[in-house]
Design an enzyme around this catalytic site. Structure first.
Site, PDB file in Angstrom:
ATOM      1  N   ASP A 281       7.032  -3.013  -5.068  1.00 42.51           N
ATOM      2  CA  ASP A 281       7.520  -3.868  -3.991  1.00 42.51           C
ATOM      3  C   ASP A 281       7.038  -5.290  -4.311  1.00 42.51           C
ATOM      4  O   ASP A 281       6.241  -5.514  -5.228  1.00 42.51           O
ATOM      5  CB  ASP A 281       7.050  -3.389  -2.612  1.00 42.51           C
TER       6      ASP A 281
HETATM    7  C1  NOJ Z   1       9.771  -6.329   0.500  1.00 44.71           C
HETATM    8  C2  NOJ Z   1      10.244  -5.108   1.229  1.00 44.71           C
HETATM    9  O1  NOJ Z   1       9.147  -4.311   1.597  1.00 44.71           O
HETATM   10  C3  NOJ Z   1      11.230  -4.259   0.439  1.00 44.71           C
HETATM   11  O2  NOJ Z   1      11.750  -3.280   1.279  1.00 44.71           O
HETATM   12  C4  NOJ Z   1      12.318  -5.104  -0.150  1.00 44.71           C
HETATM   13  O3  NOJ Z   1      13.205  -4.289  -0.874  1.00 44.71           O
HETATM   14  C5  NOJ Z   1      11.693  -6.161  -1.035  1.00 44.71           C
HETATM   15  N1  NOJ Z   1      10.811  -7.001  -0.250  1.00 44.71           N
HETATM   16  C6  NOJ Z   1      12.730  -7.024  -1.728  1.00 44.71           C
HETATM   17  O4  NOJ Z   1      13.338  -7.879  -0.846  1.00 44.71           O
END
Ligand code: NOJ
Length: 755
Positions: A281
């Site tokens: 993430d």
């Molecule tokens: C953080 C989020 O937790 C995740 O769900 C998302 O896909 C990513 N950012 C990318 O935007």
């Protein structure tokens, strides 16, 4: 009949072709890797955001020069065929011409937006859920994208957590079915087709169990709970072929997921056989420093790669430290090459080595994005996602005559209709409730509108919602006057519709709340309108179960409409006027108050189950144990009665199954749909078992007055659980089966699982 020999030959040929294809792919990728410098390899593991959209803090502003130098293998938050072509052109000018991979958060639709996943789950319609993913993939791929960060398979039992909106709620069995459907929808049967995209199951793992519902918080749970309740939906997505996995921000057994070898290698790859690539993430490698398991980015990078991470999202840790780690022998060349192979393989499977511009097709973008067919499906899903929570005195459906006062800050807010995580969603094309009512009533009903209140009167919250910008007078001015105007409007109408709830920013990432009720200023407006004595229908727009005890006691009709997407207003109007009889059922429990959280239907008995006459039993002094609206709950304009629950035999063989049937009768005044739900309970186990577990459902249509026998087959395998040795087993003994219209209102029967 096809003769056996021919079948055998055909299978052998097919297997032979696919083995050959695998071999060709492996040869191609290995020979490419052999040509790559370390720098080029590291580049493939580096995922950077463009500036087209922002889904986290910007860390790096020179992503273009990274692409040009071959130091970046994938980009997210960049779309449109024109823009992705421009970036792909840059990649095609690098030494090895390795195509870029474009990812994005296509969570509940790309441009045509469907209900938030928590709302869509209330349809209990797996085919429709697959269809919305298919359409999302068609639109996203037409807009230059190869990869979505979906499905989110996090089981969530704490509605304070803003991200409950992105998942399908609290139930594992349902989570498993939906995860499979979504992967199928996104990836189709052929990844190399131009309209399929890679799925990314997230957030691996257990992210939905963040303590106290606070986003990014610590998770701690027993292995049994992990295996039984939280992990199955991720596994189901992987079994369905999900090409990629995203690590979660939280820790598991004290080790952050992003550096957790048990999770990413032992479980995911060795036990589950996952073959795709693992992306972190957003900056979660860097965040392991804050977690306190590494002292700097150098250590963090080593921990992540060794644990099984293949691609670094936006943290630039792999980019900055892999070379040093390799030189210092903290990681091996094999570990790097393996990660590179997995990333390149995904690109290969998409057909990008054959045609890097496969997804940059402006004609498709014109034809496939937000076309009539997609909008129609969005509406079909939206009507089915609506849950009727209360309808005292049959206030609903409304008649198409007289006058309606539509009041509330969410009555005419296009942006809020498409909800959170609606990424590229075209909110300007969203249909608000005001638009929908006007279109539906066609002039036969007089509709007047007043906002009545801001979404919140809490200026501290408002500032956060506005990303800390300074508040302008227009953000808070004339609140008292707004309310007075709305109340006057209510007095002049026959019926009032109150459109209240949360704005889109009040749920989703970084949007946890400790008070999950309707914001105080909106509630004050509701009270003032109710005091006029007019019949009131409360239409809720929101992204989580809310605490509605007061509303339930005081408002005659309540409709839960979530964030319904592009077609929201048309869908709500259909339900309000009875052109569609609501059939949505909740997939997450609605607590009475925040103190009951976590509250979910499949809880354990405890040693002292609640006993109203025994002080020393498991309960509260100031509230009941029961929720306001249980899992599976939702009303219809008609009524359904359940009778004649039967099991086909009293004993189920050790590897056997039995049939459960029930008669469902539509006893009310309207035709309608009903979600018939089946739950089981194992009464005595070597480890304690939940009081009920969903194991099946059937959604049926019944004309008024009609009845139908609905049957289910349950097998011994459905009763398996993890024992103290973490073995997934059946134990013989007494069981119960329950069938009903929600997890509370059920008929029950007994059977015994034999040795
Ligand atoms: C953080 C989020 O937790 C995740 O769900 C998302 O896909 C990513 N950012 C990318 O935007």
């Amino acid at each position: 009949m096809i003769p056996k020999q021919i079948l055998f030959l055909a299978t052998a040929i097919l297997l032979g072709t696919s083995a050959l294809a695998q071999q060709t792919k492996a040869q191609f990728l290995n020979s490419l890797i052999a040509k790559m410098t370390l720098d080029e390899k590291v580049g493939q593991l580096n995922l950077l955001t463009s500036f087209m959209d922002q889904t986290g803090p910007f860390m790096k502003d020179d992503y273009v020069s990274d692409i040009e130098k071959g130091r970046c293998g994938a980009i997210f938050n960049a779309y449109t065929p024109q823009f992705t072509r421009k970036l792909q052109d840059m990649a095609m000018k690098t030494r090895l011409k390795i195509p870029l991979l474009f990812g994005y958060d296509v969570i509940h639709g790309h441009k045509t937006i469907f209900p938030i996943p928590l709302g869509e789950a209330c349809t209990w319609d797996l085919a429709l859920m697959e269809k919305s993913a298919r359409i999302a993939a068609v639109e996203a791929s037409a807009d230059g994208l190869h990869w979505t960060y979906s499905p989110m398979a996090d089981i969530a039992r704490d509605p304070r957590w803003g991200r409950v909106a992105e998942g399908v709620g609290e139930d594992t069995w349902l989570g498993v079915q939906v995860a499979k459907a979504k992967v199928k929808g996104y990836q189709g049967t052929d990844l190399s087709a131009a309209n399929t995209i890679l799925a990314c199951v997230k957030h691996f793992a257990l992210y939905g169990a963040a303590e106290a519902g606070r986003d990014y918080n610590t998770v701690d749970m027993s292995r049994i709970r992990m295996l039984e309740t939280y992990l199955p939906p991720y596994k189901a997505a992987i079994d369905a072929g999900a090409a990629t996995v995203m690590t979660s921000f939280n820790e598991i057994d004290g080790v952050p997921a992003t550096g957790n070898k048990w999770l990413l290698t032992d479980l995911l790859r060795k036990q589950w056989g996952f073959k795709g690539f693992v992306v972190t993430d957003y900056t979660s490698i860097n965040e392991m420093i804050n977690h306190g398991v590494v002292k700097d980015e150098y250590e963090a990078g080593g921990l992540a790669l060794r644990a099984g991470v293949d691609m670094d999202m936006q943290g630039s840790v792999f980019a900055g430290h892999i070379a040093g780690l390799l030189k210092d022998k903290k990681i091996t060349q094999k570990e790097i090459d393996q990660a590179v192979y997995r990333v390149l393989e995904a690109k290969y499977n998409l057909g990008l080595f054959k045609n890097p511009y496969l997804y940059c097709d402006t004609v498709r973008a014109q034809r496939d994005i937000m076309n009539e067919e997609h909008l129609q499906v969005a509406k079909d899903i939206a009507v089915r996602s609506i849950v009727l929570l209360k309808n005292e005195g049959d206030v609903l459906p409304l008649r198409k005559q007289g006058s309606i006062a539509l009041i509330g800050p969410l009555a005419d807010s296009k942006r809020d209709m498409i909800g959170n995580w609606s990424a590229a969603g075209d909110w300007q094309k969203a249909v608000t409730l005001l638009d929908g009512l006007k279109a539906k009533s066609g002039g036969s009903v007089k509709i007047s509108y007043a906002p009545g209140a801001y979404v919140t009167g809490d200026t501290a919250m408002l500032r956060k919602l506005l990303n800390y910008r300074k508040l302008e007078p227009a953000d808070t001015a004339n609140a008292a006057q707004m309310q007075a105007e709305a109340v006057a409007l209510a007095r002049s109408a026959d019926v009032v519709i109150m459109a209240l709830g949360e704005s889109q920013g009040m749920t989703g990432e970084a949007a946890s709340r400790t008070d999950i009720g309707i914001p105080a200023n909106q509630k004050a407006l509701l009270k003032a309108v109710l005091a006029t004595g007019k019949p009131v229908v409360l239409v809720l727009t929101n992204g989580r179960p809310m605490t509605l005890e007061w509303e339930d006691a005081n408002v005659p009709a309540i409709l839960e409409t979530w964030f319904l997407g592009t077609q929201a207003g048309h869908a709500i109007a259909d339900v309000l006027f009875g052109d569609y009889n609501p059939a949505g059922k909740l997939t997450m429990t609605f607590p009475r108050n925040e103190g009951q959280i976590p509250i979910y239907y499949n809880s354990k008995h405890t040693g002292r189950p609640i006993d109203p006459n025994n002080k020393y039993s498991s309960k509260y002094l100031d509230a009941p144990n029961t929720p306001l609206y249980p899992f599976g709950y939702g009303l219809s304009y008609t009524q359904f009665s359940y009778s004649n629950l039967r099991v086909s035999r009293a004993q189920m063989a050790a590897n056997g199954s039995l049939e459960v049937s029930v008669t469902v009768t539509n006893t009310g005044k309207y035709d309608g749909e009903e979600v018939v739900q089946l739950y089981v309970q194992d009464l005595v186990g070597s480890v304690t078992r939940p009081v009920k577990e969903l194991k099946g459902f059937k959604k049926i249509f019944l004309p008024k007055g009609a009845n139908q026998i609905v049957s289910f087959r349950i097998a011994a395998a459905d009763l398996k659980f993890y024992n103290s040795d973490l073995k997934f087993i059946n134990e013989p003994g007494a069981c119960k089966v329950f069938v009903g219209s929600n997890s509370r209102d059920v008929q029950e029967a007994d059977f015994e699982l034999m040795r």
